[in-house]
Design an enzyme around this catalytic site. Sequence first.
Site, PDB file in Angstrom:
ATOM      1  N   CYS A 140       1.097   9.101  -3.247  1.00 33.97           N
ATOM      2  CA  CYS A 140       1.319   7.887  -4.035  1.00 33.97           C
ATOM      3  C   CYS A 140       2.796   7.518  -4.175  1.00 33.97           C
ATOM      4  CB  CYS A 140       0.650   8.031  -5.394  1.00 33.97           C
ATOM      5  SG  CYS A 140      -1.149   8.205  -5.254  1.00 33.97           S
ATOM      6  N   ASP A 153       1.766   8.028 -11.554  1.00 34.52           N
ATOM      7  CA  ASP A 153       0.581   8.891 -11.732  1.00 34.52           C
ATOM      8  C   ASP A 153       0.868  10.271 -12.349  1.00 34.52           C
ATOM      9  OD1 ASP A 153      -0.395   6.733 -10.361  1.00 34.52           O
ATOM     10  OD2 ASP A 153      -1.180   7.860  -8.659  1.00 34.52           O
ATOM     11  N   LYS A 175      -4.415   1.389 -10.897  1.00 30.89           N
ATOM     12  CA  LYS A 175      -4.741   1.220  -9.479  1.00 30.89           C
ATOM     13  C   LYS A 175      -5.919   2.123  -9.126  1.00 30.89           C
ATOM     14  CE  LYS A 175      -1.284   4.670  -7.984  1.00 30.89           C
ATOM     15  NZ  LYS A 175      -2.165   5.611  -7.296  1.00 30.89           N
TER      16      LYS A 175
END
Length: 285
Positions: free
Chosen positions: A203, A39, A158
């Site tokens: 994450c 990310d 995701k």
Amino acid sequence: MIILTSGETALLYMLFTTIAILYSTYIPAQSKTALLVIDVQNCFLPGGTLPVTDGDDVIPIINNIRRKYAQQIDMTVFSQDWHCDNHVSFASEHDGHNNYDVIPLSYTSTGKLCTSNDNQCPITVNQTLWPDHCIINSTDAKFSSQLKIEDEDIVVRKGYNCQVDSYSAFYDNGGFSKTELENILGRHDISTVIVTGLALDFCVYYTSKDAKKIGYEVYTVLDASRPVNSNNVPSILNDLKSRGVHVINSIDLDKVIASSTACVFDPVIHQTLLLCSLFVLYFIY
């Protein structure tokens, strides 16, 4: 014809057997390694909708890892937060709540979000509420332009299920569904993953512990990650270590990469060389 005494025959047999054992003992077995970049998107960088403090500091470190270990890293996978504009994790979707509040969400066993608590909603997921971020197809959701991305790299998205969040690059937060990441790594025979990116306490943390649970050798690179809340870091690092995740800095990767090449005993080659020695003995006689 050369005729050997029984003692000479025994010595010759021992010689070939020893050669076979020594040779097979030092056959190198390469452990395949994947770099996971979690990310590193505009939304989590300075100027984004959910900026992580000093989040852009991870970019040169991740780029350097790619450059320095280009021959040793077998594949690189980028995860990408990819939310609909009314995602359940957004504080704007919950009247009376603010950013960073934590609320319980109830789900059926199949992952359907419940609007009321009843016997059909046995699963509760504690959800941190976030500012609207990483909206599908927005500039905010794009990867940083400073990030080194190659044509052969793989992107795993995701969080696109509007009803459940997904911190991990492997599963959603309720464990109802999984991304394609595990299958991708399996097809490439990956056994070791190096985890970097944003954010360390969400994450990166969830991806690291899920990777370990699946069975990978996991290295989480501290200086290639930054947390949302630095107060979370001691507890999440302790938890990762307790699960067997290796928490390292990028300077430690020399040792990690070196250890991925091991010397193993290969019984097939050993038996082949042993048969060759017997074949030679047969013709000597």
